[in-house]
Enzyme design. Structure first.
Site, short mmCIF file in Angstrom:
data_model
loop_
_atom_site.label_atom_id
_atom_site.label_comp_id
_atom_site.label_asym_id
_atom_site.label_seq_id
_atom_site.Cartn_x
_atom_site.Cartn_y
_atom_site.Cartn_z
N ARG A 172 42.38 55.36 42.59
CA ARG A 172 43.64 55.82 42.00
C ARG A 172 43.42 56.99 41.05
NH1 ARG A 172 43.94 50.65 43.77
NH2 ARG A 172 45.97 49.70 44.23
N SER A 206 39.09 49.98 42.91
CA SER A 206 40.54 50.23 42.95
C SER A 206 40.94 51.32 41.96
CB SER A 206 41.31 48.95 42.61
OG SER A 206 41.10 47.99 43.60
N ASP A 237 39.36 39.42 46.57
CA ASP A 237 38.11 40.00 47.06
C ASP A 237 36.89 39.17 46.70
OD1 ASP A 237 39.45 42.12 48.18
OD2 ASP A 237 39.16 43.44 46.46
N ARG A 260 30.96 42.65 51.27
CA ARG A 260 31.04 41.47 50.39
C ARG A 260 30.39 40.23 51.03
NH1 ARG A 260 33.62 43.78 46.26
NH2 ARG A 260 35.43 45.06 46.72
C1 S3P Z 1 43.13 46.71 46.73
C2 S3P Z 1 43.95 45.68 47.09
C3 S3P Z 1 43.51 44.50 47.82
C4 S3P Z 1 41.99 44.38 47.83
C5 S3P Z 1 41.31 45.68 48.11
C6 S3P Z 1 41.69 46.71 47.06
C7 S3P Z 1 43.67 47.86 45.99
O1 S3P Z 1 43.92 44.63 49.17
O2 S3P Z 1 41.58 43.42 48.77
O3 S3P Z 1 39.90 45.52 48.09
O4 S3P Z 1 42.89 48.65 45.44
O5 S3P Z 1 44.90 47.98 45.93
P1 S3P Z 1 45.36 44.06 49.65
O6 S3P Z 1 46.39 44.85 48.99
O7 S3P Z 1 45.36 44.25 51.13
O8 S3P Z 1 45.37 42.62 49.25
#
Ligand code: S3P
Length: 736
Positions: free
Chosen positions: A320, A316, A609, A689
């Site tokens: 970003r 994540s 996750d 996963r």
């Molecule tokens: C993420 C948000 C989550 C997560 C994904 C990464 C992110 O998804 O499951 O692996 O980086 O913002 P959701 O926002 O759909 O819950």
């Protein structure tokens, strides 16, 4: 066979070795070539009169320089039988089509225009290679009047020598070949000529082993052949040469002006493209790149996990860092970047939009930001592979640009819901098209004025929250989002890190447009979602003791630690510290007898996750584990409730899916030394996963677990198998 050069002779030699031809009669202007071909058994006979050579032939192969085709057709015409099929092998198809029309008639049905994409700078009868076309493409460009029987004959003659036959329109062929073949040959000839004429030529040829040799190999090809190709395809060759000259002038200017960023941009984009081609070429010449080789894991029973190690960077945060680094003013240095396919898809998308990004090299990435309004329209659809985060966050950013963008993904991403981002963006004034049912591809139209909104998130999703906030950077006034439960807040934290004002008030986040992002340095911590597999693995495998270093412990992500602790896990969070606005720690995990619990619903978004791994932990616990409030798991890279329940059942565990969760009967009551899982096959639905979770199950298995379709582990955890085996697992990755 008309023209005894490398191309025609290799085809005939291949046909002969496959036993596909009866008698072969040769014709060439050069008597020596005909005698040599006869002597070596390539042809059975030859004639110095072309009309006699082709008499009573089933198939005539014309393999002469392009500009000689018309004369050859005229010379053979008196001897052509009514049934004879003709074909050629020339690199330009428009001019040959015109010659055929002029000599044989506009609707002549039995001439099949063809072009094998293979060759060598060597030429002549002696260079003939019967394997030259194996797994190479041959392009046929049949016309409306081409007879089906003739096309089928030529096609089968190419397939017999191992070629992959494709069909194309004549004009399209000439356009594509001008770029992929004719221009490179032109440049190679021209460069050698320039250097050979220079005063230093002796020096150059003395030291010609390096770049010169690689770049100019093709300048040793036949000058007559290439002279003909350049004239026969003049229009397209000039068009692509003009484009190249324009780009070369641009590069020249950048060098002259010491604009090293622009130079770096050209070079990094080219390197990425070339690396991509190398992969394609290594596997198979000129073959579609999109099919990832399939990989299965054979996970054998293993003992304890031990050691101190670091898992790859947070996915994540890596996404970003590229997004905000690209939109910042100045240069952002990222370390610890996840070199997984998902975050690389984001990186490539920004390169496609003109951002100069160096690396990644051992987790280091340098991003030359272009400012909030500096992105350029990408040349093509942005392909985002398996990455939902890329598509959803980019949708918000793209809504604020003044160009249109289309985004697509792989089979799994193409099934995932995008209405959840399209809806709020439309409320802000964006124009977003989706395919049926709100699925990708997603087209975001540019140049629409966005208006700030307040949005109550219908589901706890950090991706939707981030999408709206990022669109808010471009929307008039204030944009705010309220979430039903806390979700990961990396976007908010990183915006602040880039100097952008973000107000957080309970469950509501607010942002005003009109600000700027200022470049900064980002140290990406290890991904707690990747660490989770080892937390579970070490918990369930007796005698384990591991320390996972530098793991991100953002409070919105630590559900897995809280849940494992509630199940009786032995987990210590050590050396807590903060890097670049994100808390990190080393995490020590020792094995423990887990017990089943009802997972508190407030922990669900904080561990969203990690449930696939937690399902494996639950199966090893004593008693029942119940999960509720987790319906979001059904729309991840796969339906993770179903995929995990099916996998557990396949290994002999009593597990049942519910609409919003699951009930798992733990089998850990017999003590930690007992196996919990039987052997069996796991269908991962290409979900990384699911694959990694069942790899951990092997620590408590009685036999081998075969885990199918694991290639996507590379989306989030490159090096998973090696790291796991070093820690004590016993996984063999097999290309399937
Ligand atoms: C993420 C948000 C989550 C997560 C994904 C990464 C992110 O998804 O499951 O692996 O980086 O913002 P959701 O926002 O759909 O819950």
């Amino acid at each position: 066979m008309v023209g005894l050069g490398l191309i025609g002779c290799s085809w005939v030699k291949g046909l002969r070795s496959q036993g596909c031809v009866g008698e072969v009669v040769g014709y060439d202007r050069n008597l020596d070539s005909m005698q040599e071909a006869l002597r070596t058994g390539l042809i059975d006979d030859f004639s110095t009169d072309l009309s006699l050579a082709v008499q009573a032939s089933d198939l005539v192969i014309i393999s002469v320089p392009i500009l000689a085709v018309r004369q050859v057709l005229e010379d053979m015409l008196p001897g052509l039988a009514a049934e004879t099929v003709l074909t050629d092998v020339g690199s330009v198809k428009g001019s040959v089509a015109a010659d055929v029309a002029a000599v044989l008639g506009a609707d002549f049905p039995r001439f099949v225009l063809g072009h094998p994409i293979a060759g060598s700078e060597r030429s002549g009868v002696a260079a003939a290679d019967e394997h030259l076309y194996v797994r190479h493409k041959v392009i046929l460009t049949p016309q409306a009047h081409t007879e089906a029987r003739a096309l089928a004959l030529v096609k089968s003659a190419w397939q017999a020598v191992g070629a992959d036959v494709e069909e194309m329109m004549v004009a399209h062929h000439d356009e594509v070949l001008a770029a992929t073949s004719h221009l490179p040959h032109l440049l190679a000839y021209s460069l050698v000529d320039t250097l050979a004429n220079s005063h230093e030529n002796k020096e150059i040829f003395n030291y010609a082993a390096g770049g010169f040799r690689d770049f100019t190999r093709i300048a040793a090809s036949s000058p007559v052949m290439w002279r003909d190709i350049f004239s026969a395809n003049k229009g397209q060759v000039l068009k692509t040469l003009d484009l190249f000259s324009h780009d070369l002038a641009f590069l020249r200017a950048a060098i002259e002006q010491d604009d090293t960023t622009t130079v770096m941009g050209v070079l990094t984009r080219a390197k990425v493209a070339r690396d991509h081609f190398s992969k394609i070429l290594a596997r198979r010449a000129y073959v579609d790149p999109m099919k990832t080789a399939s990989v299965n894991y054979l996970a054998s029973p293993a003992g304890a996990l031990t050691g101190s190690f670091r898992v790859p960077g947070d996915k994540s945060i890596s996404h970003r860092s590229i997004m905000l680094g690209s939109l910042a003013n100045g240069t952002t240095e990222v370390t610890g970047f996840l070199e997984g396919e998902d975050s690389l898809a984001t990186l490539q998308a920004f390169r496609d939009m003109g951002v100069v990004i160096e690396g990644p090299h051992r987790g280091r990435v340098t991003i030359h930001g272009v400012g909030l309004h500096g992105l350029q329209a990408p040349p093509n659809t942005l392909y985002l592979g398996n990455s939902g985060t890329s598509m959803r966050l980019l949708a918000g950013l793209m809504a604020g640009q003044d160009f249109d963008v289309e985004m697509s993904g792989d089979e799994s991403l193409s099934k995932r819901p995008m209405g959840r981002v399209a809806d709020p963006l439309r409320l802000m004034g964006a124009v977003v098209d989706t395919a049926e049912g709100g699925r990708p591809p997603l087209k975001v139209h540019g140049a629409n004025k966005l208006q700030g909104i307040h949005y109550d998130l219908p589901m706890a999703s950090a991706q939707v929250k981030s999408c709206v906030l990022l669109a808010g950077l471009y929307a008039a006034g204030e944009t705010s989002v309220t979430e039903p439960a806390p979700t990961r807040d990396h976007t908010e934290r990183m915006l602040k890190g880039f100097g952008y004002d973000v107000q957080v008030d309970g469950s509501t986040v607010r942002i005003q447009s009109g600000g700027e992002l200022t470049a900064t340095n980002i140290d990406v911590p290890s991904d707690i979602s990747s660490a989770a597999f080892f937390m579970v693995g070490a918990s369930i495998a007796e005698g384990s003791d591991i320390t996972l270093e530098h793991v991100g412990i953002n409070p919105t992500r630590i559900g897995v630690i809280n849940i494992l602790k509630a199940m009786g896990g032995n987990i210590e969070v050590l050396n807590e510290r903060e890097v670049g606005g994100e808390p990190v720690a080393d995490i020590r995990i020792r094995s423990a007898q887990l017990k089943g619990i009802h997972i508190p619903e407030d922990q669900v978004p904080l561990a969203i996750d990690e449930f696939p791994a937690l399902f494996v932990a639950a199966a090893c616990a004593e008693g029942e584990t119940v999960l509720t409030g987790a319906e979001e798991l059904r729309v991840k890279e796969s339906d993770r409730i179903q995929a995990m329940v099916d996998g557990l059942v396949a290994l002999g565990v009593d597990a049942r899916g519910t609409e919003d969760g699951a009930r798992i009967q733990g089998k850990g009551g017999q003590g930690m030394a007992e196996a919990v899982f039987g052997s069996g096959d796991i269908v991962t639905h290409h979900d990384h996963r699911i694959a990694m979770s069942f790899a951990m199950a092997s620590l408590r298995a009685a036999g081998v677990i075969r885990i199918l379709d694991c290639a996507n582990v590379a989306t989030s955890f490159p090096g998973f198998v090696e790291l796991s085996n070093n820690a004590g697992l016993n996984i063999e990755a097999k290309e399937g």
